[in-house]
Scaffold this motif. Structure first.
Motif, PDB file in Angstrom:
ATOM      1  N   THR A  22      19.059  21.061 -37.563  1.00  0.00           N
ATOM      2  CA  THR A  22      17.652  21.613 -37.979  1.00  0.00           C
ATOM      3  C   THR A  22      17.323  21.919 -39.968  1.00  0.00           C
ATOM      4  O   THR A  22      17.609  20.861 -40.221  1.00  0.00           O
ATOM      5  CB  THR A  22      17.737  23.729 -37.680  1.00  0.00           C
ATOM      6  OG1 THR A  22      18.385  23.811 -38.777  1.00  0.00           O
ATOM      7  CG2 THR A  22      18.270  23.554 -36.574  1.00  0.00           C
ATOM      8  N   GLN A  23      16.381  21.576 -39.166  1.00  0.00           N
ATOM      9  CA  GLN A  23      15.075  21.332 -40.774  1.00  0.00           C
ATOM     10  C   GLN A  23      16.048  21.792 -41.780  1.00  0.00           C
ATOM     11  O   GLN A  23      16.248  21.850 -42.955  1.00  0.00           O
ATOM     12  CB  GLN A  23      13.584  21.093 -40.623  1.00  0.00           C
ATOM     13  CG  GLN A  23      13.214  19.529 -39.870  1.00  0.00           C
ATOM     14  CD  GLN A  23      12.251  19.418 -39.749  1.00  0.00           C
ATOM     15  OE1 GLN A  23      11.143  20.538 -40.279  1.00  0.00           O
ATOM     16  NE2 GLN A  23      11.696  18.952 -38.964  1.00  0.00           N
ATOM     17  N   GLU A  24      15.999  23.351 -41.116  1.00  0.00           N
ATOM     18  CA  GLU A  24      16.162  24.514 -41.654  1.00  0.00           C
ATOM     19  C   GLU A  24      17.934  24.251 -43.071  1.00  0.00           C
ATOM     20  O   GLU A  24      17.798  24.660 -43.800  1.00  0.00           O
ATOM     21  CB  GLU A  24      16.474  26.355 -41.034  1.00  0.00           C
ATOM     22  CG  GLU A  24      15.281  26.778 -40.572  1.00  0.00           C
ATOM     23  CD  GLU A  24      14.510  26.195 -42.693  1.00  0.00           C
ATOM     24  OE1 GLU A  24      14.747  26.812 -43.631  1.00  0.00           O
ATOM     25  OE2 GLU A  24      13.139  26.342 -42.858  1.00  0.00           O
ATOM     26  N   GLN A  25      19.268  23.349 -41.942  1.00  0.00           N
ATOM     27  CA  GLN A  25      20.421  23.279 -42.753  1.00  0.00           C
ATOM     28  C   GLN A  25      19.837  22.576 -43.005  1.00  0.00           C
ATOM     29  O   GLN A  25      20.824  21.912 -43.726  1.00  0.00           O
ATOM     30  CB  GLN A  25      20.474  22.747 -40.897  1.00  0.00           C
ATOM     31  CG  GLN A  25      21.184  24.091 -39.887  1.00  0.00           C
ATOM     32  CD  GLN A  25      21.834  23.666 -38.819  1.00  0.00           C
ATOM     33  OE1 GLN A  25      21.514  22.992 -38.126  1.00  0.00           O
ATOM     34  NE2 GLN A  25      23.062  24.230 -38.405  1.00  0.00           N
ATOM     35  N   ILE A  26      18.925  20.819 -43.026  1.00  0.00           N
ATOM     36  CA  ILE A  26      18.703  19.808 -43.821  1.00  0.00           C
ATOM     37  C   ILE A  26      18.491  20.138 -44.594  1.00  0.00           C
ATOM     38  O   ILE A  26      19.118  19.912 -46.434  1.00  0.00           O
ATOM     39  CB  ILE A  26      18.217  19.001 -43.121  1.00  0.00           C
ATOM     40  CG1 ILE A  26      18.493  18.194 -41.869  1.00  0.00           C
ATOM     41  CG2 ILE A  26      17.638  17.720 -44.608  1.00  0.00           C
ATOM     42  CD1 ILE A  26      18.050  17.384 -41.479  1.00  0.00           C
ATOM     43  N   LYS A  27      17.160  21.493 -45.105  1.00  0.00           N
ATOM     44  CA  LYS A  27      16.863  21.907 -46.943  1.00  0.00           C
ATOM     45  C   LYS A  27      18.469  22.789 -47.382  1.00  0.00           C
ATOM     46  O   LYS A  27      18.589  22.564 -48.765  1.00  0.00           O
ATOM     47  CB  LYS A  27      15.640  22.604 -46.342  1.00  0.00           C
ATOM     48  CG  LYS A  27      14.559  21.986 -45.771  1.00  0.00           C
ATOM     49  CD  LYS A  27      13.659  23.236 -45.895  1.00  0.00           C
ATOM     50  CE  LYS A  27      12.426  23.096 -45.028  1.00  0.00           C
ATOM     51  NZ  LYS A  27      12.224  24.110 -44.221  1.00  0.00           N
TER      52      LYS A  27
END
Ligand code: ACM
Ligand code: ZN
Length: 621
Positions: free
Chosen positions: A251-256
């Motif tokens: 997810t984008q949160e995980q990527i951040k």
């Protein structure tokens, strides 16, 4: 007349090279990898104990975090907390570990550092926090290797003076998560492995034919459809496809979260979004972006796929610009990798839209169409202040003006790009693809192809090709080890393929070539293996295995057998009668001859303990 001068010359050379070795090799107690630029060992040691304080200079950003991480690391070894302060005053003159940028040597650049250890204090000094971070990594390598969970009352740090900086600015590793998805926990571990090797780039291969792994909010089918498949090729000879379902995405949160984790370790995460090829997963999700319109199925066999993004369709560019807009917002990296490799031109040749584009743009052929594609993407990314990197195929129809080239099909692409004054990252498949076998293949898990890339082969790699002038050589910005995932289904397998060869790649990237020393590296690897073990890394012990080389003389019906390993001070024993080798077997001291058909079984021992698997080689001269 020749004989004596020749002898003198060779003695002189031998004398100089052993002198050279003595100057640079570390004593038996020290095992720093990569080898530092200047290292002087002194008498005595610093003791880290309950009264030790870590003192950092608060005016340099980043040092508070480094100090806190150092304290946490030391606590895990000591079992009690080590104090941290940013107040330097007269009261803290002794028993301190100082992290500071004050009075650092400017020429050490962004990543260099000095590390001084004496009885009273440890000082890590560097112009930038990156250097301090590396100095602290070196401190860890001066500490005894401990078992996980083990604690000691105090820690001895040998007295040294180190001045160190890297040879190359790009010291990377690529992990392919497209073919198999690896969870965030493992990605973070991988980043830790890079950090301990003073590597500074994590190239995250996020999109592939076989799986799209990054959440893109505007195109949810990329991950709801393109991240999953049923069936996978698990063997190449013969080809075996199993029917397991697998997949996943970040997810984008995980990527951040991953990007922030890497940033704290001074590692840039470079995302790769493959185009125009290696894009079948995206086309399964959005077939209208292809030349034929599909429909497509997720591929289960490995190999190059013919369906690629349509270069004649404006929708393709709209899609990629939307995707890249989301990608750019997630990754602070100044570079975005846009792939560019292995894009077959079959579909473009048959596609009216692609052919119309070739005509309208006055392009010569499909290679120029690919360059048009990549240049458009470069133009777009430049508006976002990002530069592109591509695999060396991006040279074929003419390079985009600001592109950096990753040379993977050997070094030819790198040489060509450097001659055109483009930046180059060397990652030749011949030496830096860590998905290849690393030892005698019969003793290894299935790997891609037949090529063997041993620890020594990686270690002996020289990234600056001799063909380049000194001016051109400046465009070689560094190197990268690549781990492709076809036969690497799980994190423990990725660890096996990566370690120990990452240690060799790290030394090639960091250490000046005149300081490299294969014998001393093998010695230092002994402690590095212990470090891997203490971190529960599933590293390969292939370097201990015996590698047989057979030179046959058919006419004389005999063969010469050479047995080698990539391990330090191997003790090789072998048999010729089919029995298992022990230390009571024949001891290998030099190449030997065999005359009849024979089965050689050989293994590597230390103190009667077998360190290797048994290599079995049939020889029939
Ligand atoms: C590559 O190995 N196709 C870059
Ligand atoms: Zn097309």
């Amino acid at each position: 007349m020749n004989k004596i001068p020749k002898l003198i010359t060779s003695l002189l050379i031998a004398g100089f090279s052993s002198l050279n070795m003595m100057a640079h090799a570390q004593s038996n107690d020290l095992s720093i990898i990569p080898q530092p630029q200047h290292l002087k060992e002194n008498a005595g040691e610093f003791r880290i104990n309950s009264a030790t304080k870590i003192v950092y200079d608060k005016t340099t950003p980043g040092l508070a975090d480094i100090a806190a991480d150092l304290a946490a690391n030391l606590k895990s070894r000591l079992g009690y907390p080590v104090k941290v302060t940013n107040v330097i005053n007269a009261g803290v003159g002794a028993n301190i570990i100082v992290l500071t940028a004050k009075n650092a040597i400017d020429t050490l650049g962004n990543e260099g550092y000095t590390l001084s250890v004496d009885r009273n204090q440890i000082t890590v000094r560097a112009p930038k926090a990156n250097g301090i971070f590396y100095g602290v990594e070196t401190i860890y390598q001066l500490l005894p290797v401990m078992k996980k969970g083990e604690t000691v009352k105090s820690l001895a740090v040998p007295a040294v003076e180190i001045t160190d900086k890297p040879r190359f600015g790009w010291r990377g590793a690529m992990l392919d998560v497209g073919r198999y998805f690896y969870p965030v926990d493992f990605i973070k571990k991988y980043i830790d492995y890079l950090a301990m090797h003073k590597m500074n780039v994590f190239h995250w291969h996020l999109t592939e034919d076989h799986g799209w792994r990054i959440e893109i909010k505007k195109y949810p089918r990329l991950t709801s459809v393109g991240a999953w498949r049923t069936g996978t090729q698990v063997s190449h000879s013969p080809v075996v496809i199993d029917s397991t379902a697998n997949g996943g995405f970040y997810t984008q949160e995980q990527i951040k979260d991953v990007v922030a984790y890497a940033q704290k370790r001074y590692i840039t995460v470079v995302p790769e979004i493959e185009m125009p090829g290696h894009s079948l997963a995206a086309l399964v999700a959005y077939p209208e972006l292809s030349c034929t319109g599909g429909p497509f199925k997720m591929p289960v066999a490995w190999g190059i796929q013919k369906d690629i993004y349509c270069a004649g369709n404006e929708q393709t560019f709209k899609f990629l610009e939307d995707v890249l807009t989301e990608v750019v917002a997630l990754f602070p990296s100044p570079y975005i990798h846009i792939g560019g490799d292995e894009a077959p031109k079959d579909r473009w040749k048959a596609c009216p839209k692609c052919q119309a584009r070739i005509k309208a743009e006055g392009l010569k052929d499909e290679h120029e169409l690919q360059s048009y594609f990549i240049k458009r993407i470069e133009d777009f990314l430049l508006t976002k202040n990002k530069r592109i990197i591509g695999w060396d195929e991006i040279l074929e129809g003419g390079l985009a003006p600001n592109a950096t080239v990753m040379s993977w099909r050997g070094v030819k692409g790198g040489i060509a790009a450097a001659k055109q004054h483009h930046d180059v990252i060397m990652t030749p498949n011949t030496t830096l693809y860590l998905d290849y076998y690393q030892g005698e293949p019969s003793l290894e898990p299935v790997a891609i192809g037949k090529r063997v890339t041993t620890l020594e082969k990686v270690y002996q790699y020289e990234p600056v090709p001799a063909e380049l002038s000194p001016e051109e050589a400046k465009y070689i910005k560094g190197l990268q080890a690549n781990i492709w995932g076809e036969y690497i289904h799980k994190p423990y397998q990725a660890e096996y393929m990566t370690m120990p060869r990452l240690s060799a790649a790290a030394e090639v990237a960091w250490t000046q070539p005149n300081l490299k020393n294969w014998e001393d590296f093998k010695r230092r690897m002994e402690k590095q293996y212990d470090r891997y073990a203490s971190m529960n890394i599933n590293y390969a012990k292939s370097a201990y295995n015996v590698w047989p080389t057979v030179t046959a003389d058919k006419a004389a019906k005999k063969a010469t057998v050479t047995l080698t390993t990539d391990s330090y001070q191997p003790q090789i024993y072998y048999t010729l009668d089919g029995s298992e080798p022990t230390t009571a077997s024949l001891k290998y001291t030099q190449p030997f001859e065999v005359t009849g058909p024979v089965t050689i079984k050989a293994a590597n021992f230390r103190n009667n303990e077998k360190l290797s698997k048994v290599t079995i080689k049939q020889v029939n001269p």
